[in-house]
Design an enzyme around this catalytic site. Structure first.
Site, PDB file in Angstrom:
ATOM      1  CG  HIS A 192     -41.722 -96.817-104.235  1.00 58.00           C
ATOM      2  ND1 HIS A 192     -42.075 -95.624-103.659  1.00 58.00           N
ATOM      3  CD2 HIS A 192     -41.026 -97.505-103.297  1.00 58.00           C
ATOM      4  CE1 HIS A 192     -41.616 -95.593-102.413  1.00 58.00           C
ATOM      5  NE2 HIS A 192     -40.979 -96.721-102.169  1.00 58.00           N
ATOM      6  CD  GLN A 201     -35.412 -96.453-111.746  1.00 60.99           C
ATOM      7  OE1 GLN A 201     -34.692 -95.523-112.097  1.00 60.99           O
ATOM      8  NE2 GLN A 201     -34.907 -97.630-111.429  1.00 60.99           N
ATOM      9  CG  HIS A 227     -36.891 -94.602-102.323  1.00 62.02           C
ATOM     10  ND1 HIS A 227     -37.814 -93.997-101.516  1.00 62.02           N
ATOM     11  CD2 HIS A 227     -36.016 -95.221-101.496  1.00 62.02           C
ATOM     12  CE1 HIS A 227     -37.524 -94.240-100.253  1.00 62.02           C
ATOM     13  NE2 HIS A 227     -36.437 -94.971-100.216  1.00 62.02           N
TER      14      HIS A 227
END
Length: 107
Positions: free
Chosen positions: A75, A77, A79
Site C-alpha cells: 500500500h 509503495q 501510495h
C-alpha cells in the site's frame, strides 16, 4: 525506526505530496501560478522525503537486511507511485493553463 513506522512515513509523505499536487492544479485553474508553483515545490519536498525512506529500505535490503513485504508495504509503495503520478499530471495541467493564459492575451 521499526518497519511499520518506516512504512507509515512513506504513506504520510506520499499523501502530503498528492494533496499539494492536487491543490497546485486547483491554483492553476484559478490562474494563480505563483501559488501553483509553490505547491508543486512542496509536493516535491514531500516526495523527496518519501523517496529517501524508500531508498534506505532498498539499500538495507541490498546489504542483506530483509524487509518484510506486507500488504501495508505494498500500500505504501502504491501510495508513493500514485503521488508521483499526480505530481506529474499537475505539472502538465499547470503548464497547459500557463499556455492558455498566454495565448488568450494574458501575461
Amino acid at each position: 525506526m521499526d518497519n511499520e513506522e518506516v512504512i507509515m512515513g512513506i504513506i504520510v509523505h506520499g499523501g502530503n505530496a498528492r494533496s499539494y499536487a492536487m491543490r497546485a492544479m486547483s491554483a492553476a485553474k484559478n490562474l494563480d501560478f505563483e501559488e501553483a508553483d509553490q505547491l508543486v515545490e512542496s509536493a516535491n519536498e514531500e516526495l523527496n522525503k518519501a523517496h529517501r525512506i524508500q531508498t534506505d529500505l532498498i539499500q538495507a535490503e541490498s546489504r542483506g537486511d530483509k524487509t518484510e513485504v506486507s500488504l501495508l508495504m505494498v500500500h505504501a509503495q502504491d501510495h508513493l507511485m500514485n503521488a508521483m503520478s499526480v505530481r506529474d499530471v499537475s505539472l502538465e495541467i499547470i503548464d497547459l493553463n500557463k499556455k492558455i493564459k498566454k495565448l488568450s492575451g494574458g501575461n
